[in-house]
Design a protein around this motif. Structure first.
Motif, PDB file in Angstrom:
ATOM      1  N   PHE A 170      20.541 -44.842  -8.060  1.00 37.16           N
ATOM      2  CA  PHE A 170      21.824 -45.478  -7.745  1.00 37.16           C
ATOM      3  C   PHE A 170      21.648 -46.951  -7.381  1.00 37.16           C
ATOM      4  N   VAL A 171      20.500 -47.287  -6.780  1.00 35.83           N
ATOM      5  CA  VAL A 171      20.201 -48.698  -6.533  1.00 35.83           C
ATOM      6  C   VAL A 171      20.085 -49.446  -7.855  1.00 35.83           C
ATOM      7  N   THR A 172      19.489 -48.797  -8.855  1.00 33.67           N
ATOM      8  CA  THR A 172      19.344 -49.398 -10.185  1.00 33.67           C
ATOM      9  C   THR A 172      20.672 -49.446 -10.919  1.00 33.67           C
ATOM     10  N   LEU A 173      21.424 -48.348 -10.870  1.00 31.50           N
ATOM     11  CA  LEU A 173      22.693 -48.251 -11.584  1.00 31.50           C
ATOM     12  C   LEU A 173      23.669 -49.328 -11.130  1.00 31.50           C
ATOM     13  N   THR A 174      23.623 -49.650  -9.850  1.00 32.96           N
ATOM     14  CA  THR A 174      24.513 -50.671  -9.298  1.00 32.96           C
ATOM     15  C   THR A 174      23.878 -52.056  -9.272  1.00 32.96           C
ATOM     16  N   THR A 175      22.663 -52.162  -9.817  1.00 33.84           N
ATOM     17  CA  THR A 175      21.891 -53.410  -9.918  1.00 33.84           C
ATOM     18  C   THR A 175      21.611 -54.055  -8.555  1.00 33.84           C
ATOM     19  N   LEU A 176      21.471 -53.243  -7.513  1.00 35.92           N
ATOM     20  CA  LEU A 176      21.092 -53.786  -6.204  1.00 35.92           C
ATOM     21  C   LEU A 176      19.639 -54.244  -6.217  1.00 35.92           C
ATOM     22  N   GLY A 177      18.748 -53.376  -6.697  1.00 35.94           N
ATOM     23  CA  GLY A 177      17.357 -53.749  -6.875  1.00 35.94           C
ATOM     24  C   GLY A 177      16.640 -54.181  -5.607  1.00 35.94           C
ATOM     25  N   PHE A 178      16.485 -53.281  -4.626  1.00 30.98           N
ATOM     26  CA  PHE A 178      15.820 -53.642  -3.380  1.00 30.98           C
ATOM     27  C   PHE A 178      14.323 -53.896  -3.564  1.00 30.98           C
ATOM     28  N   GLY A 179      13.699 -53.205  -4.501  1.00 27.87           N
ATOM     29  CA  GLY A 179      12.290 -53.453  -4.790  1.00 27.87           C
ATOM     30  C   GLY A 179      11.314 -52.567  -4.054  1.00 27.87           C
ATOM     31  N   ASP A 180      11.790 -51.670  -3.161  1.00 28.47           N
ATOM     32  CA  ASP A 180      10.860 -50.785  -2.456  1.00 28.47           C
ATOM     33  C   ASP A 180      10.229 -49.763  -3.402  1.00 28.47           C
ATOM     34  N   ILE A 181      10.968 -49.378  -4.451  1.00 31.60           N
ATOM     35  CA  ILE A 181      10.434 -48.560  -5.538  1.00 31.60           C
ATOM     36  C   ILE A 181      10.609 -49.370  -6.816  1.00 31.60           C
ATOM     37  N   SER A 182       9.579 -49.395  -7.641  1.00 31.76           N
ATOM     38  CA  SER A 182       9.671 -50.197  -8.864  1.00 31.76           C
ATOM     39  C   SER A 182       8.907 -49.524  -9.999  1.00 31.76           C
TER      40      SER A 182
END
Length: 232
Positions: A170-182
């Motif tokens: 959901f972080v990816t789907l909404t393009t938030l992209g926190f970077g803790d998982i990549s």
């Protein structure tokens, strides 16, 4: 008790999916990881009732205690498959079920009658289903190669890693992209940026079109009422 129909099924489904996502987070925070089996089973049964069973007045899961019993049964089946070391088969079947459910939801949203509030909620449900589908894809890839993602534990138990991939999806789907998982491999990078593309186009095209059609229909109805009132 009011029966669920195609005019209100997505109202129930939206609330249920949000509560299930919250339940998944609470289960990960406060309980043993195996409780995720119960949350996954609850998701399956909820989708069966709200999407698969909405057209059928005699759908078996409408009967009182059948709902919790169905959740317990699917949890037991999940436990049995895991004990047979059939993680891949279990997740693949779950993935197919979610994809078919998403297609059925899309058909109800796009190809049945005029646009109303229930169908707009259905579009939101479809968006959530997309996030869950990608989470299952990420989980399958991670099980195939523990080097597929950075920031993930080296676990081979799907119910331990699925909640993290739901979050990441959901972080990816909404393009938030926190970077803790990549993503750490070409195939996972493709899955990640493709999910981001699909998520943005989905919101910009489908949901915006549905909302626009709803507003247009409401305006047209109001205009017709005004004209009828003027003719009287």
């Amino acid at each position: 008790m009011k029966k669920m129909t195609q005019n209100d099924n997505f109202i129930y489904l939206t609330c249920s999916l949000i509560l299930l996502l919250l339940g998944m987070a609470l289960a990960q925070q406060f309980f043993d990881a195996s409780v995720q089996r119960l949350m996954q089973s609850a998701t399956v049964v909820t989708l069966l009732v709200a999407v698969w069973g909405v057209r059928d007045e005699q759908f078996i899961f409408r009967k009182g205690l059948i709902f919790p019993l169905a959740i317990i049964l699917t949890s037991l089946v999940s436990y049995y498959l895991d004990n047979l070391d059939l993680n891949y088969a279990h997740l693949f079947l779950l993935l197919i079920f979610f994809i078919i459910t998403a297609v059925k939801t899309a058909k109800q949203v796009i190809f049945t009658g005029e646009i109303d509030g229930n169908k707009i909620l259905g579009a939101i449900c479809l968006y959530i289903l997309m996030g869950l589908i990608w989470a299952l894809l990420y989980t399958l890839v991670h099980l195939a190669s523990l080097q597929a993602f950075n920031g993930m534990p080296d676990s081979q138990l799907w119910y331990e890693i699925l909640p993290d991939f739901v979050y990441f999806s959901f972080v990816t789907l909404t393009t938030l992209g926190f970077g803790d998982i990549s993503p750490a491999m070409p195939i996972t990078r493709f899955l990640v940026y493709f999910e981001a593309i699909v998520g943005q186009f989905y919101l910009a095209i489908l949901v915006a079109s549905l909302v626009g059609s709803k507003i247009s229909n409401s305006s047209q109805k109001q205009l017709n009422k005004t004209r009828e009132a003027n003719h009287e």
